[in-house]
Design a protein around this motif. Structure first.
Motif, PDB file in Angstrom:
ATOM      1  N   GLY C  40       0.815  -1.204   0.000  1.00  0.00           N
ATOM      2  CA  GLY C  40       0.000   0.000   0.000  1.00  0.00           C
ATOM      3  C   GLY C  40       0.848   1.253   0.000  1.00  0.00           C
ATOM      4  O   GLY C  40       0.586   2.212  -0.719  1.00  0.00           O
ATOM      5  N   GLY C  41       1.905   1.230   0.828  1.00  0.00           N
ATOM      6  CA  GLY C  41       2.735   2.413   0.938  1.00  0.00           C
ATOM      7  C   GLY C  41       3.556   2.671  -0.303  1.00  0.00           C
ATOM      8  O   GLY C  41       3.724   3.826  -0.721  1.00  0.00           O
ATOM      9  N   LEU C  42       4.079   1.596  -0.886  1.00  0.00           N
ATOM     10  CA  LEU C  42       4.997   1.792  -2.007  1.00  0.00           C
ATOM     11  C   LEU C  42       4.275   2.052  -3.311  1.00  0.00           C
ATOM     12  O   LEU C  42       4.748   2.820  -4.155  1.00  0.00           O
ATOM     13  N   PHE C  43       3.118   1.376  -3.514  1.00  0.00           N
ATOM     14  CA  PHE C  43       2.520   1.452  -4.847  1.00  0.00           C
ATOM     15  C   PHE C  43       1.158   2.132  -4.883  1.00  0.00           C
ATOM     16  O   PHE C  43       0.806   2.757  -5.865  1.00  0.00           O
ATOM     17  N   PHE C  55       8.829  10.345   0.121  1.00  0.00           N
ATOM     18  CA  PHE C  55       8.084  10.248   1.369  1.00  0.00           C
ATOM     19  C   PHE C  55       7.725   8.813   1.697  1.00  0.00           C
ATOM     20  O   PHE C  55       7.393   8.499   2.822  1.00  0.00           O
ATOM     21  N   ARG C  56       7.807   7.940   0.692  1.00  0.00           N
ATOM     22  CA  ARG C  56       7.475   6.527   0.955  1.00  0.00           C
ATOM     23  C   ARG C  56       8.415   5.892   1.965  1.00  0.00           C
ATOM     24  O   ARG C  56       8.104   4.847   2.520  1.00  0.00           O
ATOM     25  N   ILE C  57       9.563   6.523   2.185  1.00  0.00           N
ATOM     26  CA  ILE C  57      10.489   5.990   3.193  1.00  0.00           C
ATOM     27  C   ILE C  57       9.845   5.992   4.573  1.00  0.00           C
ATOM     28  O   ILE C  57      10.127   5.113   5.382  1.00  0.00           O
ATOM     29  N   PRO C 196       1.104  18.519   6.201  1.00  0.00           N
ATOM     30  CA  PRO C 196      -0.322  18.812   6.101  1.00  0.00           C
ATOM     31  C   PRO C 196      -1.052  17.582   6.612  1.00  0.00           C
ATOM     32  O   PRO C 196      -0.524  16.478   6.528  1.00  0.00           O
ATOM     33  N   SER C 197      -2.210  17.788   7.185  1.00  0.00           N
ATOM     34  CA  SER C 197      -2.904  16.649   7.791  1.00  0.00           C
ATOM     35  C   SER C 197      -2.963  15.534   6.753  1.00  0.00           C
ATOM     36  O   SER C 197      -3.471  15.708   5.655  1.00  0.00           O
ATOM     37  N   ILE C 198      -2.391  14.423   7.158  1.00  0.00           N
ATOM     38  CA  ILE C 198      -2.122  13.344   6.208  1.00  0.00           C
ATOM     39  C   ILE C 198      -3.450  12.740   5.738  1.00  0.00           C
ATOM     40  O   ILE C 198      -4.380  12.575   6.510  1.00  0.00           O
ATOM     41  N   VAL C 199      -3.558  12.490   4.447  1.00  0.00           N
ATOM     42  CA  VAL C 199      -4.836  12.007   3.920  1.00  0.00           C
ATOM     43  C   VAL C 199      -4.988  10.521   4.163  1.00  0.00           C
ATOM     44  O   VAL C 199      -4.013   9.806   4.371  1.00  0.00           O
ATOM     45  N   GLY C 200      -6.210  10.080   4.113  1.00  0.00           N
ATOM     46  CA  GLY C 200      -6.528   8.701   4.440  1.00  0.00           C
ATOM     47  C   GLY C 200      -5.780   7.690   3.593  1.00  0.00           C
ATOM     48  O   GLY C 200      -5.278   6.686   4.090  1.00  0.00           O
ATOM     49  N   GLU C 201      -5.637   7.982   2.322  1.00  0.00           N
ATOM     50  CA  GLU C 201      -4.971   7.030   1.430  1.00  0.00           C
ATOM     51  C   GLU C 201      -3.522   6.820   1.813  1.00  0.00           C
ATOM     52  O   GLU C 201      -2.944   5.769   1.579  1.00  0.00           O
ATOM     53  N   MET C 202      -2.942   7.884   2.397  1.00  0.00           N
ATOM     54  CA  MET C 202      -1.558   7.744   2.829  1.00  0.00           C
ATOM     55  C   MET C 202      -1.477   7.147   4.223  1.00  0.00           C
ATOM     56  O   MET C 202      -0.478   6.556   4.595  1.00  0.00           O
ATOM     57  N   LEU C 203      -2.546   7.344   5.000  1.00  0.00           N
ATOM     58  CA  LEU C 203      -2.473   6.994   6.413  1.00  0.00           C
ATOM     59  C   LEU C 203      -2.615   5.499   6.647  1.00  0.00           C
ATOM     60  O   LEU C 203      -1.887   4.930   7.451  1.00  0.00           O
ATOM     61  N   TRP C 204      -3.552   4.855   5.934  1.00  0.00           N
ATOM     62  CA  TRP C 204      -3.825   3.462   6.323  1.00  0.00           C
ATOM     63  C   TRP C 204      -2.619   2.543   6.183  1.00  0.00           C
ATOM     64  O   TRP C 204      -2.393   1.698   7.050  1.00  0.00           O
TER      65      TRP C 204
END
Lengths: 221, 49, 242
Positions: C40-43, C55-57, C196-204
């Protein structure tokens, strides 16, 4: 109370016999302080900016150098064991011992620091502040040193290990001590870091002897 | 452009992924090896003579 | 009643059985979460508009940083349990946490550097968080070194535990002193890119990674701790059955 007094006077007598321990720290403290202007830069402004870190650093090193012998001789000749068996409380006896040790190794540093401070062109009340800072921080550091010396008692070559243990624990004191000196030279408010140092000193007086005593107990059995 | 391509940051991203995964697996296999060693020691000790 | 539970699970055979049952579940669940999280994080997660792909790090950096601190807390707590109740199991657990925590701290530092190099231009800045992470590494190394140098098992356990407890008292003090020193020393040389308040797609994926790391950690400690318990109890009767 009597036993504390006896222990105290004994510690002082022993310390006079092992005067090289205290002298090593003393010389190191002085040498670091006078070597720095020689090998870096000797103009006044530069020296005034680094005097705080240098003072704390040299005090830290001086106390670290002599602390290996804090409990070791007494451990080998059985004095610690006798103290543990004696009727006074072991924790308060350790406190007495620590204070006697502090008197012999750190008090000379505080006295000589007025001289080294004036080498760094610190003047007037700045010298007093440096001495006060050193007083508070060495009183804290001596407990940390006592704990480290106690916990590494059974180890044959504890030098590197002691450094590794002691550095992270002492770090806050070094930071706040040099901050106090720096603030006093800049002429800003020193009460914040000074309160912190005092608080740490109180905390170490409450916790230090107790934790050192339990470390000694662990090292004994 | 493939999804594996991180642009300018290829090296940084993939090496950090590599380091993290390496650390996780190293710890697990280290623990597993310790466990194996322990059980084999115990078996040797309890061998009928 | 709680104390009874501690004694029940604190006795080596019960601990061993419980932990060996727990371990595969933890590992499977943890690895699954880590796998999904990293995919999820990488792709899947969108590029950050400021930092691009770098930022994916953080999907690998943040979990290890969290874990390094909570592992120290876990080590301190089991040291306290060990000293107070003289529980051999707790000492074994504390000892097996130490190398794992040190490695996680190192990973957090390395991935932090890998993030800092393209973002800040240098691999190392005297940032408060970096410095206190480094001090944490020193604390772990002190624990490991102390445990390794004392030959006698029991003494090593208790001495190192005392050090861990002192470290846990000291860690907040160290952290806040470093923060304070940092704010006065170099205000705003590095502006932490205002998140910036991190969005859901990035958060999960991030949450998944953090929880996955934790569960994986529990699994590894189950394995390592039980190995340590076995080694300590090798002369007793119950180990013959395993």
């Amino acid at each position: 109370m009597n036993i504390h007094f006896k222990l105290f006077s004994r510690e002082i007598r022993v310390a006079f016999k092992r005067w090289t321990d205290a002298l090593t720290g003393f010389i190191l403290f002085f040498l670091i302080a006078i070597l720095f202007p020689l090998i870096s830069d000797s103009n006044k402004e530069f020296l005034l900016t680094i005097v705080g870190p240098i003072m704390m650093f040299s005090a830290f090193f001086a106390s670290m150098l002599s602390m290996q012998n804090m409990f070791k001789p007494d451990f080998q000749n059985g004095t610690i064991e006798q103290l543990m068996l004696s009727k006074g409380s072991f924790v308060s006896l350790i406190l007495t011992k620590t204070i006697a040790y502090w008197l012999f190794t750190s008090l000379p540093l505080i006295l000589i620091s007025s001289l080294t401070a004036s080498i760094y062109f610190v003047s007037g009340s700045g010298i007093l502040i440096i001495q006060l800072t050193l007083l508070l921080s060495t009183l804290t550091m001596v407990h940390i040193n006592a704990f480290t010396a106690a916990i590494t008692l059974g180890i044959r070559y504890p030098g590197a290990l002691m450094t590794l243990i002691i550095t992270p624990i002492t770090l806050p004191i070094l930071i706040f001590g040099s901050k106090t000196i720096e603030n006093s030279i800049l002429g800003t408010d020193i009460s914040g870091p000074l309160y912190f140092l005092t608080g740490m000193m109180m905390l170490s007086f409450f916790l230090g002897p107790w934790i050192t005593a339990s470390a000694l107990k662990i090292s004994m059995d | 452009m493939s999804i594996f391509d991180m642009g300018d940051y290829n090296f940084y991203v993939w090496s950090s992924v590599f380091v993290s995964m390496l650390a996780l697996f190293l710890t697990y296999f280290d623990a597993k090896k310790k466990h194996k060693d322990a059980t084999s020691t115990i078996r040797n000790m309890n061998k009928p003579k | 009643m709680n104390l009874k539970k501690i004694y029940k699970y604190g006795s080596p055979p019960n601990f061993y059985r419980f932990v060996m049952k727990l371990e595969p579940w933890c590992l499977c669940l943890g690895l699954l979460m880590i796998a999904i999280g990293s995919i999820g994080g990488l792709f899947v997660a969108p590029k950050d508009y400021q930092m691009g792909d770098a930022f994916r790090i953080i999907y690998f950096h943040v979990p290890s940083a969290y874990l390094s601190m909570s592992a120290y807390a876990a080590m301190g707590i089991s040291s306290i349990i060990g000293i107070v109740w003289r529980s051999n199991v707790a000492f074994a657990v504390a000892k097996s946490i130490a190398p794992f925590g040190a490695l996680m701290t190192a990973v957090a530092l390395i991935t932090g550097m890998l993030w800092g190099k393209p973002m800040w231009g240098t691999a190392w800045v005297w940032d408060a968080r970096l410095t206190s992470e480094f001090i944490l590494l020193l604390l772990y190394l002190g624990y490991i070194a102390l445990h390794a140098t004392i030959k006698e098992q029991k003494r090593a356990d208790r001495a190192a535990s005392l050090l861990a407890i002192l470290g846990i008292v000291n860690l907040p003090i160290i952290h806040y002193s470093v923060v304070w020193w940092n704010t006065l020393h170099q205000a705003s040389t590095i502006s932490k890119l205002d998140s910036p308040s991190i969005v859901g797609e990035m958060l999960w994926p991030l949450l998944l990674m953090i929880i996955g790391y934790m569960i994986f950690f529990v699994g590894v400690i189950c394995r390592g701790g039980s190995a340590e318990v076995l080694m300590r109890e090798k002369r007793s009767n119950w180990v013959k059955e395993v």
